[in-house]
Structures are given as structure tokens and as C-alpha cells.
Design an enzyme around this catalytic site. Structure first.
Site, PDB file in Angstrom:
ATOM      1  N   ASN A   1       0.872  -1.172   0.000  1.00  0.00           N
ATOM      2  CA  ASN A   1       0.000   0.000   0.000  1.00  0.00           C
ATOM      3  C   ASN A   1       0.917   1.232   0.000  1.00  0.00           C
ATOM      4  O   ASN A   1       2.139   1.103   0.034  1.00  0.00           O
ATOM      5  CB  ASN A   1      -1.018  -0.028   1.161  1.00  0.00           C
ATOM      6  CG  ASN A   1      -0.347  -0.017   2.519  1.00  0.00           C
ATOM      7  OD1 ASN A   1       0.748   0.521   2.673  1.00  0.00           O
ATOM      8  ND2 ASN A   1      -1.014  -0.590   3.510  1.00  0.00           N
TER       9      ASN A   1
ATOM     10  N   LYS B   1      -1.200   0.009  -3.795  1.00  0.00           N
ATOM     11  CA  LYS B   1      -2.636   0.045  -3.497  1.00  0.00           C
ATOM     12  C   LYS B   1      -2.937   1.311  -2.718  1.00  0.00           C
ATOM     13  O   LYS B   1      -2.248   1.622  -1.750  1.00  0.00           O
ATOM     14  CB  LYS B   1      -3.026  -1.182  -2.663  1.00  0.00           C
ATOM     15  CG  LYS B   1      -2.786  -2.489  -3.386  1.00  0.00           C
ATOM     16  CD  LYS B   1      -3.042  -3.682  -2.504  1.00  0.00           C
ATOM     17  CE  LYS B   1      -1.924  -3.918  -1.524  1.00  0.00           C
ATOM     18  NZ  LYS B   1      -1.977  -5.222  -0.842  1.00  0.00           N
TER      19      LYS B   1
ATOM     20  N   GLY C   1      -6.326   2.264  -1.719  1.00  0.00           N
ATOM     21  CA  GLY C   1      -7.670   2.264  -1.134  1.00  0.00           C
ATOM     22  C   GLY C   1      -8.682   2.963  -2.014  1.00  0.00           C
ATOM     23  O   GLY C   1      -8.854   2.640  -3.189  1.00  0.00           O
TER      24      GLY C   1
ATOM     25  N   GLY D   1      -7.835   4.015  -5.542  1.00  0.00           N
ATOM     26  CA  GLY D   1      -7.490   3.033  -6.565  1.00  0.00           C
ATOM     27  C   GLY D   1      -6.102   2.480  -6.382  1.00  0.00           C
ATOM     28  O   GLY D   1      -5.713   2.096  -5.278  1.00  0.00           O
TER      29      GLY D   1
ATOM     30  N   ASP E   1     -16.175  -2.341   6.586  1.00  0.00           N
ATOM     31  CA  ASP E   1     -14.977  -2.878   7.246  1.00  0.00           C
ATOM     32  C   ASP E   1     -13.912  -3.108   6.168  1.00  0.00           C
ATOM     33  O   ASP E   1     -14.105  -3.947   5.281  1.00  0.00           O
ATOM     34  CB  ASP E   1     -15.346  -4.194   7.953  1.00  0.00           C
ATOM     35  CG  ASP E   1     -14.154  -4.844   8.652  1.00  0.00           C
ATOM     36  OD1 ASP E   1     -13.040  -4.270   8.631  1.00  0.00           O
ATOM     37  OD2 ASP E   1     -14.331  -5.949   9.220  1.00  0.00           O
TER      38      ASP E   1
ATOM     39  N   ASP F   1      -5.961  -7.815   0.750  1.00  0.00           N
ATOM     40  CA  ASP F   1      -5.882  -9.244   0.398  1.00  0.00           C
ATOM     41  C   ASP F   1      -6.813  -9.543  -0.777  1.00  0.00           C
ATOM     42  O   ASP F   1      -6.466 -10.301  -1.688  1.00  0.00           O
ATOM     43  CB  ASP F   1      -6.291 -10.112   1.596  1.00  0.00           C
ATOM     44  CG  ASP F   1      -5.403  -9.868   2.807  1.00  0.00           C
ATOM     45  OD1 ASP F   1      -4.208  -9.572   2.616  1.00  0.00           O
ATOM     46  OD2 ASP F   1      -5.917  -9.942   3.937  1.00  0.00           O
TER      47      ASP F   1
ATOM     48  N   ASN G   1      -8.949  -4.033  -8.092  1.00  0.00           N
ATOM     49  CA  ASN G   1      -9.691  -2.924  -7.468  1.00  0.00           C
ATOM     50  C   ASN G   1     -11.164  -3.306  -7.245  1.00  0.00           C
ATOM     51  O   ASN G   1     -11.751  -2.978  -6.207  1.00  0.00           O
ATOM     52  CB  ASN G   1      -9.658  -1.682  -8.366  1.00  0.00           C
ATOM     53  CG  ASN G   1      -8.347  -0.900  -8.247  1.00  0.00           C
ATOM     54  OD1 ASN G   1      -7.568  -1.134  -7.338  1.00  0.00           O
ATOM     55  ND2 ASN G   1      -8.130   0.020  -9.167  1.00  0.00           N
TER      56      ASN G   1
HETATM   57  O1  RIB Z   1      -5.142  -8.297   5.983  1.00  0.00           O
HETATM   58  C1  RIB Z   1      -6.093  -8.525   6.981  1.00  0.00           C
HETATM   59  C2  RIB Z   1      -5.643  -9.590   7.913  1.00  0.00           C
HETATM   60  O2  RIB Z   1      -4.535  -9.123   8.641  1.00  0.00           O
HETATM   61  C3  RIB Z   1      -6.651  -9.978   8.965  1.00  0.00           C
HETATM   62  O3  RIB Z   1      -7.537 -10.980   8.509  1.00  0.00           O
HETATM   63  C4  RIB Z   1      -5.807 -10.387  10.138  1.00  0.00           C
HETATM   64  O4  RIB Z   1      -5.821 -11.749  10.395  1.00  0.00           O
HETATM   65  C5  RIB Z   1      -4.407  -9.889   9.816  1.00  0.00           C
HETATM   66  O5  RIB Z   1      -3.592 -10.930   9.490  1.00  0.00           O
END
Ligand code: RIB
Length: 311
Positions: free
Chosen positions: A184, A220, A222, A225, A246, A252, A276
Site C-alpha cells: 500500500n 494500493k 484504497g 485506486g 470494514d 488481500d 480494485n
Molecule cells: O489483511 C487482513 C488480515 O490481517 C486480517 O484478517 C488479520 O488476520 C491480519 O492478518
């Protein structure tokens, strides 16, 4: 479609919804509390499984109820779990997470079994590992193991994607084996050794990673973009509008969407755009994995935006 292997962490996320983050020494009452499956590795594997990728997870869980449940959960979401081992006497990795009303989070991770991933585990699984084409790494297992696996797999002709999170000190020798690095914005500056965002520009920071041997940097950003930096070129790829409940696991989800698109034969620009979109869809519910889209949900979302209709 190329096959994908995620080598990384598996955590149980203990998530408290809070009005705001606590100050040092302060006790707050949470709005609510839930337990989810998480960990950067597990999140990326689940997102890929939901998208319908040919994906294998390599990692360790503890010899406890969470570990057994997590393996079942991965299997139910289409992930090959033959590379997951149960570490006797260890607890499954745990993340304590606060999510505030803006959807931002603070996370503290206790690695547990993730910390037991050794280079010898990579050697023991080698024949199985080289069956996959594209490898996704993060930094929640020991860095020495990541560096060892990245080098061996790259030398075996594999494509390497490294999500360098959480920001950690990396051996200099690792950079030349990375095809795609997806920090990021804060992490780009961390790895470039420059923390001040106003005097040190993103392109220069990414450029310093490329000079050290990284093929392509995807920063990255957020809701702004992502930035794609390769050779001496920087291009910006817009984010999709979304309602963030959230943001845990958004990075990920981006990585999974990006890898899925690369494995499907898309060009890098398009792969970032798909990353994205998967990231935007993933933030709409509490829990890192709760809102990760299926391939059909992703197609519907992309189609909506191609027609210019807001969801
Ligand atoms: O990237 C998010 C993750 O970071 C969460 O799920 C948490 O477990 C941490 O590893």
C-alpha cells in the site's frame, strides 16, 4: 487458467466493532464482537477460491478447534488444503482487531502456528509446490522462509507476487526475485526508506524498489485506486465507489483479484482494475472474508460499471 498457490498465514480474527479507537490506558465498550477466519494468506486463498481459481493454500494451523475448522472452511470454498499442516502444541494464529464506524481498523497479530513455517517445510513440499504456476506471498510467516521460497520458486521459473504486509525488514537479495510487489502507499515509502509523503513522491519510492530488482510495483491506494509503476512509467487505475463497512482484508482481496486475472491471461492494467473491483466488493460487510465476491458477483459488478450505473 494457470494454477495459483498461496504461501502464508492463517489466523482467527477476533473483531470488536467500536465507535472509535481506544486511547492508551482507556477501556471502551464495543458495539459488538465476532470471530471470523482471517490472516493475509487465508484471506487471499478464500478470495481466490470464491472466484473459482485453481488455488492451493500452503501454511500451518494450530492443533486446536480453530485450526480444524479453518481447514474445513477453506475446503468448502474450493481451496486445495493438501499443503496445510497442523502444528502440534501450537495455537492457530490470532488477530485482535478493532473496526471503527468509518470502517477503518487496528490489528494486533499473535502468529502462533504461522511462526512455525520453516524453510524445511518448503523443501519437504517441493515436488507438490512446483505443480503451481503463480505464487502469492505476504509477510505473516517468518521472513527467512518467504525469502527462501521466493528465490527457489523464481529460479524454477514461477511467477512471484509479494504483498509486503505487514511492513517488515526484508533481505536485500529478495527484491530481484519478485515479479509483482503490491504494497500500500505507506508500505512503498517504508521499503524505499522514506516516510515523509510530502517530500518523497510515490513514483520515486516505487522506482527505488524497481532499481533493486522488482519487476512491477502496484501501490494500493484504497479509495484512490492503485498506481502501476514499471520501467519509468506510472499509471493510475481508478477505484470503484463502494460503501466501506470494514476495510479489513481489502488489500488481500485486491491481491486475489489481481492474481486471478493474471492467471486468467489478462494484461497487467486490466488485472489491477479487477483487483480494485474485488477489493471494493470485499469491504461491504464486517469480517475480512464475509463479502468477498464469487465470479458471478464480480461479473455483475463490473458489468454495472461498464454501463455507468451506480449500485
Ligand atoms: O489483511 C487482513 C488480515 O490481517 C486480517 O484478517 C488479520 O488476520 C491480519 O492478518
Amino acid at each position: 487458467m494457470k494454477s495459483i498457490c498461496v504461501i502464508g498465514s492463517l489466523n482467527v480474527d477476533m473483531v470488536a466493532a467500536v465507535e472509535r479507537f481506544p486511547q492508551p490506558g482507556e477501556t471502551l465498550t464495543a458495539d459488538g464482537y465476532s470471530i471470523y477466519f482471517g490472516g493475509k494468506g487465508g484471506n487471499q486463498a478464500i478470495a481466490l477460491g470464491k472466484l473459482g481459481a485453481n488455488v492451493k493454500m500452503v501454511g500451518k494451523v494450530g492443533d486446536d478447534i480453530h485450526g480444524h475448522d479453518y481447514i474445513r472452511h477453506l475446503r468448502m470454498n474450493g481451496v486445495d488444503v493438501s499443503g496445510i499442516h497442523t502444528e502440534k502444541g501450537a495455537a492457530t494464529g490470532t488477530a485482535m482487531i478493532w473496526v471503527d464506524r468509518q470502517g477503518e481498523n487496528q490489528i494486533v497479530v499473535s502468529p502462533g502456528a504461522n511462526g512455525c513455517m520453516q524453510t524445511s517445510d518448503i523443501d519437504a513440499m517441493w515436488e507438490e509446490l512446483v505443480q503451481s504456476d503463480l505464487f502469492l506471498f505476504q509477510l505473516e510467516i517468518p521472513i527467512g522462509t518467504v525469502a527462501y521460497a521466493v528465490k527457489r520458486l523464481k529460479q524454477a521459473g514461477k511467477t512471484i507476487v509479494l504483498d509486503p504486509a505487514p511492513a517488515s525488514q526484508l533481505p536485500e537479495a529478495i527484491f530481484r526475485y519478485i515479479d509483482y510487489m503490491t504494497p500500500n502507499e505507506t508500505e512503498v515509502r517504508y521499503y524505499a526508506g522514506k516516510q515523509d509523503r510530502y517530500v518523497y513522491q510515490l513514483k520515486e519510492a516505487a522506482g527505488s524498489l524497481i532499481r533493486r530488482g522488482v519487476g512491477t510495483v502496484i501501490a494500493k491506494a484504497g479509495e484512490n485506486g492503485a498506481y502501476l509503476i514499471r520501467d519509468a512509467e506510472l499509471s493510475h487505475i481508478d477505484a470503484y465507489p463502494t460503501q466501506a463497512i470494514d476495510t479489513t482484508g481489502a488489500g488481500d482481496s485486491f491481491n486475489a483479484g489481481f492474481a486471478y486475472a493474471l492467471a486468467s491471461g489478462f494484461e497487467v492494467n486490466e488485472a489491477v482494475r479487477i483487483g480494485n473491483a474485488v477489493g471494493a466488493l470485499s469491504v461491504r460487510q464486517v469480517g475480512a472474508q464475509s463479502a468477498m465476491p464469487t465470479r458471478e458477483e464480480l461479473d455483475r459488478f463490473l458489468e454495472t460499471y461498464r454501463r455507468g450505473i451506480k449500485q
